[in-house]
Motif scaffolding. Sequence first.
Motif, PDB file in Angstrom:
ATOM      1  N   ILE A 201      23.282-119.226  69.499  1.00  0.00           N
ATOM      2  CA  ILE A 201      22.440-120.355  69.111  1.00  0.00           C
ATOM      3  C   ILE A 201      22.403-121.316  70.283  1.00  0.00           C
ATOM      4  O   ILE A 201      23.448-121.742  70.787  1.00  0.00           O
TER       5      ILE A 201
ATOM      6  N   TYR B 184      29.081-117.347  64.974  1.00  0.00           N
ATOM      7  CA  TYR B 184      28.009-117.492  65.957  1.00  0.00           C
ATOM      8  C   TYR B 184      28.554-117.998  67.285  1.00  0.00           C
ATOM      9  O   TYR B 184      29.625-118.616  67.343  1.00  0.00           O
ATOM     10  N   ARG B 185      27.807-117.748  68.343  1.00  0.00           N
ATOM     11  CA  ARG B 185      28.125-118.287  69.661  1.00  0.00           C
ATOM     12  C   ARG B 185      27.254-119.514  69.883  1.00  0.00           C
ATOM     13  O   ARG B 185      26.020-119.402  69.975  1.00  0.00           O
TER      14      ARG B 185
ATOM     15  N   PRO C 141      26.025-113.723  67.455  1.00  0.00           N
ATOM     16  CA  PRO C 141      24.645-114.082  67.800  1.00  0.00           C
ATOM     17  C   PRO C 141      24.606-115.504  68.373  1.00  0.00           C
ATOM     18  O   PRO C 141      25.290-116.402  67.881  1.00  0.00           O
TER      19      PRO C 141
ATOM     20  N   TYR D  20      22.625-122.852  59.200  1.00  0.00           N
ATOM     21  CA  TYR D  20      23.238-121.571  58.825  1.00  0.00           C
ATOM     22  C   TYR D  20      22.420-120.847  57.755  1.00  0.00           C
ATOM     23  O   TYR D  20      22.157-119.636  57.867  1.00  0.00           O
TER      24      TYR D  20
ATOM     25  N   SER E 139      30.248-121.851  64.987  1.00  0.00           N
ATOM     26  CA  SER E 139      31.117-120.886  65.671  1.00  0.00           C
ATOM     27  C   SER E 139      32.165-120.346  64.693  1.00  0.00           C
ATOM     28  O   SER E 139      32.558-119.180  64.767  1.00  0.00           O
TER      29      SER E 139
ATOM     30  N   GLN F  79      20.798-117.163  59.078  1.00  0.00           N
ATOM     31  CA  GLN F  79      21.480-115.955  58.577  1.00  0.00           C
ATOM     32  C   GLN F  79      20.499-114.957  57.966  1.00  0.00           C
ATOM     33  O   GLN F  79      20.827-113.809  57.715  1.00  0.00           O
TER      34      GLN F  79
END
Length: 317
Positions: A27, A52-53, A25, A311, A48, A315
């Motif tokens: 950010i 996450y990207r 996902p 985070y 990351s 999440q």
Amino acid sequence: MDKIQHRKVPVNGINLHIAEIGDGPAILFLHGFPELWYSWRHQMLSLSAKGYRAIAPDLRGYGDSDAPPSPSNYTALHIVGDLVGLLDSLGLDRVFLVGHDWGAVMAWYFCLLRPDRIKALVNMSVVFTPRNPKRKPLEAMRARFGDDYYICRFQEPGEAEEEFARVDTARIIKKFLTSRRPGPLCVPKEVGFGGSPHNPIQLPSWLSEDDVNYFASKFSQKGFTGGLNYYRAMDLNWELTAPWTGLQIKVPVKFIVGDLDATFTTPGVKEYIQKGGFKRDVPFLQEFVIMEGVAHFINQEKPEEVSAHIYDFIQKF
């Protein structure tokens, strides 16, 4: 850091430099002044690693992105237009949004103008300011804080740039990033933004000479005009966003601020929060965090804590 990839993406008539790392996902991180994508280095690596990207542009006017010269090219419509174009170019429908300082201001505008593209927002330092239809922002600031207020001092094209040019660029960066003076920030012309060159600036543990030199190298190449143009477009933003007067921020929000932050200690801000104005205008505000002993550049000063706060919130979605 060497795993962070860099490229330029054509959007909205300019080229935007982006740094990115990771898969999952997305950010989108929006930096402030006088900063760059680099301000988010810690959060990019941390998030990351958690799946996450992380994508952090140099916003229009900064770093390796294009910098149109006129303040009229730096309105919220331009910046949000750049970011929508970036998401389209990357094939991203919706993202998590994280902002700080001017990045926070633009994040509020992004959520106001295009909430359909945002899953949730983690914003830092600058609370949402609803548009006052009766008074332009600069008129209000001058009346409240005087002509020495830093935003008023930034208005005349070329003036602040000339003042900055008389001081070593690295010193200007240090002066801003290490400031811990509660607001409002007023800088008389005779004092200047660099302060006395005879007063050495001690770097805190969270900021290295290498960090300062990275910022300074980019601002030495690009100059400060792009960043200052965001301040110079404030009244134009006020005019252009009249159709959105009274609209609330309708995305889930977590807000984080340091108790020593000049934006938090500026008169009127705490009252706006404590008397319910902030919650009224941002009805989906789910978490509000005040970090003790922390000043304005919160994402760099407390990188692990800020990464954890981001985070913990995203999440859930």
